[in-house]
Scaffold this active site. Structure first.
Site, PDB file in Angstrom:
ATOM      1  N   TRP A 324       0.833  -1.205   0.000  1.00 26.66           N
ATOM      2  CA  TRP A 324       0.000   0.000   0.000  1.00 26.66           C
ATOM      3  C   TRP A 324       0.869   1.257   0.000  1.00 26.66           C
ATOM      4  O   TRP A 324       0.544   2.244  -0.644  1.00 26.66           O
ATOM      5  CB  TRP A 324      -0.914   0.006   1.228  1.00 26.66           C
ATOM      6  CG  TRP A 324      -1.830   1.198   1.290  1.00 26.66           C
ATOM      7  CD1 TRP A 324      -3.080   1.308   0.753  1.00 26.66           C
ATOM      8  CD2 TRP A 324      -1.561   2.467   1.913  1.00 26.66           C
ATOM      9  NE1 TRP A 324      -3.608   2.548   1.002  1.00 26.66           N
ATOM     10  CE2 TRP A 324      -2.693   3.286   1.705  1.00 26.66           C
ATOM     11  CE3 TRP A 324      -0.475   2.985   2.612  1.00 26.66           C
ATOM     12  CZ2 TRP A 324      -2.767   4.590   2.189  1.00 26.66           C
ATOM     13  CZ3 TRP A 324      -0.542   4.283   3.092  1.00 26.66           C
ATOM     14  CH2 TRP A 324      -1.678   5.070   2.888  1.00 26.66           C
ATOM     15  N   HIS A 325       1.986   1.194   0.717  1.00 31.49           N
ATOM     16  CA  HIS A 325       2.843   2.372   0.829  1.00 31.49           C
ATOM     17  C   HIS A 325       3.654   2.648  -0.428  1.00 31.49           C
ATOM     18  O   HIS A 325       4.098   3.778  -0.639  1.00 31.49           O
ATOM     19  CB  HIS A 325       3.786   2.234   2.034  1.00 31.49           C
ATOM     20  CG  HIS A 325       3.128   2.512   3.341  1.00 31.49           C
ATOM     21  ND1 HIS A 325       2.417   1.559   4.034  1.00 31.49           N
ATOM     22  CD2 HIS A 325       3.046   3.658   4.076  1.00 31.49           C
ATOM     23  CE1 HIS A 325       1.936   2.104   5.153  1.00 31.49           C
ATOM     24  NE2 HIS A 325       2.296   3.364   5.199  1.00 31.49           N
ATOM     25  N   GLY A 326       3.853   1.648  -1.252  1.00 31.89           N
ATOM     26  CA  GLY A 326       4.602   1.918  -2.469  1.00 31.89           C
ATOM     27  C   GLY A 326       4.900   0.669  -3.271  1.00 31.89           C
ATOM     28  O   GLY A 326       4.996  -0.436  -2.726  1.00 31.89           O
TER      29      GLY A 326
END
Length: 472
Positions: A324-326
């Site tokens: 989700w963060h990258g």
């Protein structure tokens, strides 16, 4: 458009407040429609074409919300509709955030050279996509009622205070306030005070720590020698930067929401005082943590399953939290690191161990891995992260200390001390003990005025003003 910009502070916000409280004061419907179009304008400010994705998200999720509600009596139909809505949202997220990364993986695994598109990531797409999905999921679970007025759903998804970096807001949290909110003078000024606190966190602290962190990480990236002490200083600076950057944005979002009569839930609760990694993630980015808990971890069975299945559930959640963060290997490794640590804590009953000396050790253990985790999170590649961590432990043949460490430390020692102090609830405790004091009220007002003036002055004089979580 950044909250910490002169355009927002001197132009956008005053104009929106004027129209909301003066021009459309007597009509809640017109207020909401105006706030919707103001929010779409806010999002379109940097890259106008991406507002079309936002509008598509609003229309599709509003439509599926109604369909799921109308077909609630049929489990099969409602499940199919919910699956289609989730597929739509995740497809948008995949195309813009993960398509190129997936192509690189395929090229690497198959030894081929597919031509990969360079896709620009729309700001905040992970935030508003998760928020939009939760709206339809909650309707399916009968925790929220479908809204027939598309403008209200649009306002919920696109409302500018929390649009591009959270907190992720549940529809049930503000559904009533969209139609029946009550703006008060106390809420307005409390909200403005919260906004100023967040602005000063971002501009005066996070931006200053970014200079130190960027220097240390850039040296490692360029292959230059970095001393043990300066690598630790750089890691500490980034640990403080990301906290004040993100919690500062959340403070501004919560404050702005309150200025318009909306009450968002808190997103941070002093995460750096945690005495376990599990506790850290209950205190850090709480809206994301509860989203994964309620919409993924619990449906998988949570912890009310066998140990083996519980470990699998944690693996799924933390793998996806990293992604989700990258879209990069660094974020996957970062997420998996937390999966290993949290699984170990659950299996050993780590959090149950108590005692003053034990808690000090637990805090040191927690912060060690949090700092190392932020190094992985900040690095551009896994090899760069490994090189940086090796430098922190003197494994690169690097010197223990150097002039760069002493120079940057002396320049920033006061800010670092203030930052570390603000990571604890000491000022909240003092405020609670003195909140009935008139003198304390005047002091607080004076401090806020000074912080606002210093922040605005810094914005005008300094062009370096990034928001880390805009990348997600």
């Amino acid at each position: 458009m950044l909250f910490s910009s002169t355009t927002f502070i001197y132009l956008f916000l005053p104009v929106v407040l004027f129209f909301n409280y003066v021009v459309f004061k007597k009509s809640r419907l017109l207020q909401n429609v105006f706030l919707l179009f103001a929010s779409l304008f806010f999002y379109a400010w940097g890259e106008p074409k991406f507002v079309l994705i936002m509008i598509a998200s609003i229309i599709v999720n509003w439509f599926f919300g109604i369909l799921v509600s109308k077909n609630r009596d049929s489990k099969t139909a409602s499940r199919i509709l919910l699956a289609l809505d989730i597929f739509f949202n995740l497809s948008i997220l995949f195309v813009f955030k993960y398509l190129t990364f997936s192509g690189r993986i395929i090229n690497s695994l198959l030894g081929i050279n597919l031509s990969l598109p360079e896709i620009v990531l729309p700001i905040g797409i992970s935030f508003f996509t998760f928020q939009a999905m939760s709206y339809v999921i909650d309707i399916y679970r009968q925790k929220a009622k479908a809204e027939n007025n598309i403008f209200y759903v649009g306002l919920y998804i696109s409302f500018f205070p929390q649009l591009i970096a959270g907190p992720i807001v549940r529809y049930e949290t503000i559904a009533d306030e969209i139609k029946n909110r009550k703006e008060t003078v106390n809420d307005f000024f409390d909200g403005f005070a919260r906004f100023v606190v967040g602005l000063s966190k971002k501009v005066l602290l996070a931006n200053s720590f970014a200079v130190v962190a960027d220097k240390a990480f850039d040296l490692v990236k360029n292959g230059d020698a970095v001393s043990v002490t300066f690598s630790w200083l750089g890691a500490l600076a980034y640990t403080l930067q990301i906290f004040f950057d993100f919690s500062g944005y959340s403070d501004m979002a919560i404050g702005l929401g309150r200025m318009f009569g909306f009450h968002f839930l808190e997103n941070f609760n002093y995460p750096y005082i945690s005495t376990s990694v599990s506790e850290f993630w209950r205190r850090w980015h709480m809206s994301l943590g509860t989203w994964f808990r309620d919409y993924l971890y619990f449906p998988l069975g949570g912890s009310r399953v066998s140990k083996g299945r519980n470990i699998f559930n944690l693996f799924v959640v933390w793998s996806l939290t990293g992604l989700w963060h990258g879209a990069d290997y660094t974020f996957i490794v970062w997420g998996l690191m937390y999966f290993v640590l949290i699984s170990a804590e659950k299996l050993t009953g780590f959090e149950k161990k108590q005692g003053r000396a034990v808690n000090v050790f637990k805090w040191m253990y927690t912060m060690l891995f949090v700092v190392l985790g932020w190094v992985i999170f900040r690095a551009d590649t896994i090899s760069e992260a490994c090189l940086y961590i090796r430098a922190m432990f003197g494994l690169n043949g690097n010197a223990f200390s150097d002039g760069m460490f002493s120079g940057y430390l002396l320049q920033n020692i006061i800010l670092i001390a203030i930052g570390m102090l603000l990571c604890t609830p000491i000022f909240r405790i003092l405020k609670q003990k003195t909140e009935s004091s008139t003198a304390a009220g005047f002091v607080s007002a004076g401090v806020l005025i000074v912080l606002f003036l210093l922040s605005v002055s810094s914005i005008v004089s300094n062009s370096y003003n990034p928001f880390i979580y805009f990348n997600f």
